[in-house]
Design an enzyme around this catalytic site. Structure first.
Site, PDB file in Angstrom:
ATOM      1  N   SER A  29       3.880  -2.901  -8.321  1.00  0.00           N
ATOM      2  CA  SER A  29       4.869  -2.554  -7.297  1.00  0.00           C
ATOM      3  C   SER A  29       4.467  -2.962  -5.882  1.00  0.00           C
ATOM      4  O   SER A  29       5.294  -2.902  -4.961  1.00  0.00           O
ATOM      5  CB  SER A  29       5.121  -1.045  -7.309  1.00  0.00           C
ATOM      6  OG  SER A  29       3.916  -0.336  -7.084  1.00  0.00           O
ATOM      7  N   TYR A  30       3.222  -3.360  -5.674  1.00  0.00           N
ATOM      8  CA  TYR A  30       2.790  -3.781  -4.319  1.00  0.00           C
ATOM      9  C   TYR A  30       3.365  -5.168  -4.032  1.00  0.00           C
ATOM     10  O   TYR A  30       3.125  -6.090  -4.799  1.00  0.00           O
ATOM     11  CB  TYR A  30       1.262  -3.875  -4.224  1.00  0.00           C
ATOM     12  CG  TYR A  30       0.488  -2.608  -4.438  1.00  0.00           C
ATOM     13  CD1 TYR A  30       1.095  -1.353  -4.456  1.00  0.00           C
ATOM     14  CD2 TYR A  30      -0.889  -2.646  -4.650  1.00  0.00           C
ATOM     15  CE1 TYR A  30       0.360  -0.190  -4.662  1.00  0.00           C
ATOM     16  CE2 TYR A  30      -1.628  -1.492  -4.853  1.00  0.00           C
ATOM     17  CZ  TYR A  30      -1.000  -0.275  -4.862  1.00  0.00           C
ATOM     18  OH  TYR A  30      -1.725   0.868  -5.072  1.00  0.00           O
ATOM     19  N   THR A  31       4.166  -5.458  -3.024  1.00  0.00           N
ATOM     20  CA  THR A  31       4.529  -4.587  -1.937  1.00  0.00           C
ATOM     21  C   THR A  31       6.056  -4.477  -1.854  1.00  0.00           C
ATOM     22  O   THR A  31       6.687  -4.952  -0.912  1.00  0.00           O
ATOM     23  CB  THR A  31       3.999  -5.164  -0.614  1.00  0.00           C
ATOM     24  OG1 THR A  31       4.378  -6.580  -0.562  1.00  0.00           O
ATOM     25  CG2 THR A  31       2.505  -5.113  -0.505  1.00  0.00           C
ATOM     26  N   GLY A  59       5.076  -7.090  -6.656  1.00  0.00           N
ATOM     27  CA  GLY A  59       4.236  -8.083  -7.313  1.00  0.00           C
ATOM     28  C   GLY A  59       3.624  -9.089  -6.360  1.00  0.00           C
ATOM     29  O   GLY A  59       2.872  -9.965  -6.784  1.00  0.00           O
ATOM     30  N   GLU A  60       3.929  -8.970  -5.054  1.00  0.00           N
ATOM     31  CA  GLU A  60       3.387  -9.919  -4.080  1.00  0.00           C
ATOM     32  C   GLU A  60       1.858  -9.869  -4.040  1.00  0.00           C
ATOM     33  O   GLU A  60       1.187 -10.896  -3.939  1.00  0.00           O
ATOM     34  CB  GLU A  60       3.957  -9.643  -2.688  1.00  0.00           C
ATOM     35  CG  GLU A  60       5.415 -10.039  -2.516  1.00  0.00           C
ATOM     36  CD  GLU A  60       6.390  -9.039  -3.106  1.00  0.00           C
ATOM     37  OE1 GLU A  60       7.578  -9.378  -3.256  1.00  0.00           O
ATOM     38  OE2 GLU A  60       5.967  -7.902  -3.417  1.00  0.00           O
TER      39      GLU A  60
END
Length: 314
Positions: free
Chosen positions: A53-55, A64-65
């Site tokens: 879930s980031y960011t 997913g970043e």
């Protein structure tokens, strides 16, 4: 050379500071993230923490970043075999929850973003009480048997659900949690101490705490009556304005002066000395912030210093 620590009952050997990846793709762009990762690895660091879930909380991001940046860095450096990558499932906008189908789909998506064929440590990010532990453990075990995940862990879970999960794994001979990721630091102790910590100790689980520096408060940057321009300022300022926060800062100041060390190093050293803790998680949005974090590998506080901090934070 800093000694690596064994993570729970696993075969994973990790550096005593886990580098948080929550800033990658948020307050640190790709180039800066690469610089931070390079500096961490150069110091002997090998343990990276991220989540699918980031960011996602940043406007324009999908989630997913952080995984994507880590995947690009690992591929560019060719160091996959020397890095322990931990990620998490349940909070990605496209893969919410802990149903068996979602766990497996989310793992495949994380593997693609990380550009790897396996995840070293796979956490359930937030427990989902309406999903039986049998379904969760069963899905995680399938990932382990498929070689997609080496070891499993849990974050934000109650002692009761953790106990039920371990019992089911033992009864059925399935993959078993080897680590926990609790919210834990000098100004937030009841989020881990007590039944959860006692269960982890009894069952041989390692704890890898998040918010180790209380959103930056334990760096000493946030003081009563001061204003800091930071994405985390609101939460950190709440600690600064509390009686406990002021007491902790005073003792940190004194001990830091004794060791000629940054406050963050002292705060992490206290955390690292607590029962079950293997590697606190801390993130750096610039390379300048790293030395204070890496110092935890070498700073050993005296018993009196540990006791004084424990009493101040009670």
């Amino acid at each position: 050379m800093t000694s690596l620590r064994t993570l729970g009952t696993s075969d994973l050997e990790v550096f005593p500071l886990c580098l948080g990846g929550n800033v990658f793709g948020w307050t640190a762009d790709e180039e800066t993230s690469f610089a931070v990762l390079d500096a961490y690895a150069a110091a002997g660091g090998n343990f990276l923490d991220t989540a699918d879930s980031y960011t996602a909380w940043i406007e324009g991001n999908k989630g997913g970043e952080s995984e994507t940046i880590i995947g690009k860095w690992v591929k560019a450096r060719g160091n996959r075999d020397s890095v322990v990558i931990a990620t998490k499932v349940s909070q990605h906008p496209d893969y919410p929850g802990l149903s068996a189908a979602n766990i497996k789909a989310a793992a495949d998506a994380s593997l693609r973003r990380l550009d790897t064929d396996h995840i070293d440590l796979y956490y359930t990010h937030f427990d989902q009480l309406d999903v039986p532990v049998e379904e969760i453990i069963g899905a995680l075990d399938e990932l382990v048997k498929a070689g997609k995940v080496r070891h499993i862990a849990a974050s934000n879970i109650s002692p009761e659900r953790l106990r039920a999960s371990l019992d089911f794994s033992d009864r059925e001979g399935l993959a078993r949690y080897v680590a926990l990721q609790p919210h834990y630091n000098l100004v937030s102790r009841d989020t881990y101490e007590g039944p959860l910590q006692e269960l982890a100790a009894k069952e041989g689980l390692s704890a890898v705490p998040y918010f180790s520096l209380a959103a930056g408060f334990l760096t000493g940057k946030y003081r009563p009556g001061t204003t800091v321009d930071s994405a985390r300022a609101g939460r950190a300022q709440q600690y600064a304005d509390s009686e406990r926060g002021r007491k902790v800062l005073q003792v940190l100041d004194e001990i830091a002066a004794t060791h000629d060390a940054p406050l963050a190093t002292v705060a992490l050293a206290w955390l690292a000395a607590q029962p079950t803790i293997t590697a606190p998680i801390a993130s750096a949005r610039t390379t300048d912030q790293l030395p204070a974090l890496l110092g935890v590998a070498d700073l050993k506080l005296t018993e009196q210093e540990l006791t004084t901090l424990t009493e101040a934070s009670a």
